[in-house]
Design a protein around this motif. Structure first.
Motif, PDB file in Angstrom:
ATOM      1  N   ARG A  93       0.836  -1.213   0.000  1.00 22.09           N
ATOM      2  CA  ARG A  93       0.000   0.000   0.000  1.00 22.09           C
ATOM      3  C   ARG A  93       0.866   1.257   0.000  1.00 22.09           C
ATOM      4  N   THR A  94       1.942   1.238   0.771  1.00 20.87           N
ATOM      5  CA  THR A  94       2.823   2.401   0.842  1.00 20.87           C
ATOM      6  C   THR A  94       3.450   2.678  -0.521  1.00 20.87           C
ATOM      7  N   VAL A  95       4.014   1.657  -1.141  1.00 16.23           N
ATOM      8  CA  VAL A  95       4.618   1.820  -2.462  1.00 16.23           C
ATOM      9  C   VAL A  95       3.554   2.246  -3.463  1.00 16.23           C
ATOM     10  N   HIS A  96       2.393   1.615  -3.394  1.00 14.12           N
ATOM     11  CA  HIS A  96       1.282   1.931  -4.297  1.00 14.12           C
ATOM     12  C   HIS A  96       0.895   3.409  -4.178  1.00 14.12           C
ATOM     13  N   ASP A  97       0.752   3.885  -2.959  1.00 14.66           N
ATOM     14  CA  ASP A  97       0.376   5.291  -2.737  1.00 14.66           C
ATOM     15  C   ASP A  97       1.432   6.244  -3.286  1.00 14.66           C
ATOM     16  N   HIS A  98       2.709   5.912  -3.100  1.00 17.03           N
ATOM     17  CA  HIS A  98       3.777   6.759  -3.633  1.00 17.03           C
ATOM     18  C   HIS A  98       3.737   6.789  -5.158  1.00 17.03           C
ATOM     19  N   LEU A  99       3.492   5.644  -5.761  1.00 21.22           N
ATOM     20  CA  LEU A  99       3.430   5.586  -7.229  1.00 21.22           C
ATOM     21  C   LEU A  99       2.229   6.374  -7.757  1.00 21.22           C
ATOM     22  N   LEU A 100       1.113   6.319  -7.057  1.00 13.93           N
ATOM     23  CA  LEU A 100      -0.075   7.047  -7.509  1.00 13.93           C
ATOM     24  C   LEU A 100       0.167   8.548  -7.585  1.00 13.93           C
TER      25      LEU A 100
ATOM     26  N   SER B 114      -6.338  10.467 -14.597  1.00 15.51           N
ATOM     27  CA  SER B 114      -6.716   9.829 -15.862  1.00 15.51           C
ATOM     28  C   SER B 114      -5.767   8.680 -16.211  1.00 15.51           C
ATOM     29  N   GLU B 115      -4.490   8.830 -15.878  1.00 15.80           N
ATOM     30  CA  GLU B 115      -3.523   7.751 -16.122  1.00 15.80           C
ATOM     31  C   GLU B 115      -3.781   6.580 -15.186  1.00 15.80           C
ATOM     32  N   GLN B 116      -4.126   6.883 -13.949  1.00 15.03           N
ATOM     33  CA  GLN B 116      -4.438   5.826 -12.988  1.00 15.03           C
ATOM     34  C   GLN B 116      -5.615   4.991 -13.480  1.00 15.03           C
ATOM     35  N   GLN B 117      -6.629   5.695 -13.985  1.00 15.39           N
ATOM     36  CA  GLN B 117      -7.817   4.995 -14.477  1.00 15.39           C
ATOM     37  C   GLN B 117      -7.481   4.187 -15.732  1.00 15.39           C
ATOM     38  N   GLU B 118      -6.737   4.784 -16.640  1.00 13.17           N
ATOM     39  CA  GLU B 118      -6.351   4.114 -17.877  1.00 13.17           C
ATOM     40  C   GLU B 118      -5.563   2.838 -17.597  1.00 13.17           C
ATOM     41  N   LEU B 119      -4.724   2.867 -16.556  1.00 16.03           N
ATOM     42  CA  LEU B 119      -3.883   1.718 -16.211  1.00 16.03           C
ATOM     43  C   LEU B 119      -4.601   0.718 -15.306  1.00 16.03           C
ATOM     44  N   GLY B 120      -5.826   1.013 -14.906  1.00 19.88           N
ATOM     45  CA  GLY B 120      -6.605   0.085 -14.091  1.00 19.88           C
ATOM     46  C   GLY B 120      -6.089  -0.083 -12.680  1.00 19.88           C
ATOM     47  N   LEU B 121      -5.523   0.976 -12.119  1.00 22.86           N
ATOM     48  CA  LEU B 121      -4.934   0.865 -10.790  1.00 22.86           C
ATOM     49  C   LEU B 121      -5.967   0.729  -9.679  1.00 22.86           C
ATOM     50  N   GLY B 122      -7.207   0.992  -9.975  1.00 21.22           N
ATOM     51  CA  GLY B 122      -8.255   0.829  -8.974  1.00 21.22           C
ATOM     52  C   GLY B 122      -8.553  -0.623  -8.645  1.00 21.22           C
ATOM     53  N   THR B 123      -8.067  -1.527  -9.466  1.00 29.32           N
ATOM     54  CA  THR B 123      -8.375  -2.950  -9.268  1.00 29.32           C
ATOM     55  C   THR B 123      -7.151  -3.808  -8.940  1.00 29.32           C
ATOM     56  N   VAL B 124      -5.974  -3.197  -8.778  1.00 27.79           N
ATOM     57  CA  VAL B 124      -4.773  -4.014  -8.575  1.00 27.79           C
ATOM     58  C   VAL B 124      -4.762  -4.769  -7.249  1.00 27.79           C
ATOM     59  N   PHE B 125      -5.560  -4.334  -6.279  1.00 26.70           N
ATOM     60  CA  PHE B 125      -5.609  -5.060  -5.008  1.00 26.70           C
ATOM     61  C   PHE B 125      -6.695  -6.141  -4.990  1.00 26.70           C
ATOM     62  N   SER B 126      -7.397  -6.318  -6.100  1.00 32.66           N
ATOM     63  CA  SER B 126      -8.449  -7.332  -6.142  1.00 32.66           C
ATOM     64  C   SER B 126      -7.951  -8.753  -5.865  1.00 32.66           C
ATOM     65  N   PRO B 127      -6.686  -9.113  -6.159  1.00 28.28           N
ATOM     66  CA  PRO B 127      -6.242 -10.463  -5.803  1.00 28.28           C
ATOM     67  C   PRO B 127      -6.291 -10.754  -4.305  1.00 28.28           C
ATOM     68  N   PHE B 128      -6.342  -9.702  -3.486  1.00 25.25           N
ATOM     69  CA  PHE B 128      -6.363  -9.883  -2.038  1.00 25.25           C
ATOM     70  C   PHE B 128      -7.775 -10.006  -1.469  1.00 25.25           C
ATOM     71  N   LEU B 129      -8.792  -9.790  -2.309  1.00 26.33           N
ATOM     72  CA  LEU B 129     -10.165  -9.921  -1.827  1.00 26.33           C
ATOM     73  C   LEU B 129     -10.401 -11.346  -1.354  1.00 26.33           C
ATOM     74  N   GLY B 130     -10.986 -11.473  -0.212  1.00 32.91           N
ATOM     75  CA  GLY B 130     -11.262 -12.798   0.341  1.00 32.91           C
ATOM     76  C   GLY B 130     -10.118 -13.363   1.166  1.00 32.91           C
ATOM     77  N   LEU B 131      -8.946 -12.732   1.103  1.00 28.90           N
ATOM     78  CA  LEU B 131      -7.827 -13.171   1.936  1.00 28.90           C
ATOM     79  C   LEU B 131      -7.796 -12.332   3.202  1.00 28.90           C
ATOM     80  N   HIS B 132      -7.523 -12.963   4.311  1.00 22.72           N
ATOM     81  CA  HIS B 132      -7.515 -12.270   5.593  1.00 22.72           C
ATOM     82  C   HIS B 132      -6.091 -12.217   6.131  1.00 22.72           C
ATOM     83  N   PRO B 133      -5.539 -11.028   6.306  1.00 22.88           N
ATOM     84  CA  PRO B 133      -4.145 -10.925   6.735  1.00 22.88           C
ATOM     85  C   PRO B 133      -3.864 -11.553   8.099  1.00 22.88           C
TER      86      PRO B 133
END
Length: 99
Positions: A19-26, A32-51
């Protein structure tokens, strides 16, 4: 293994680092670039996983999620690298602005 080494970290620490690296990159991309690159969904692989559910049976799922996240971030990283490269070239062309 990419950005983080899972074997030496808790899942909470892995997610915090991602999340920290992600926030810095954003901050280096326009909305518009964030949306074009689909960055809103990059954490979807973690859905359903419990830390907090950290055990040997969930480890392959976490490794797969981190790997999928990292693959999803490659286009953004390449875009940012290109932008930074252009900025550095501009600075080289105008050495009086580098101080």
């Amino acid at each position: 293994m990419g950005i983080v080494q899972i074997s030496n970290n808790t899942h909470e620490n892995v997610l915090l680092r991602l999340r920290t690296v992600h926030d810095h990159l954003l901050h280096l991309l326009a909305p518009s670039e964030q949306q074009e690159l689909g960055l809103g969904t990059v954490f979807s692989p973690f859905l359903g996983l419990h830390p907090l559910h950290h055990n040997p049976y969930t480890e392959p799922l976490w490794k797969a999620a981190v790997s999928q996240y990292e693959r999803g971030m490659v286009p953004a990283e390449l875009k940012i690298a290109g932008k930074l490269r252009n900025k550095f070239h501009q600075l080289e062309a105008q050495p009086h602005q580098v101080s």
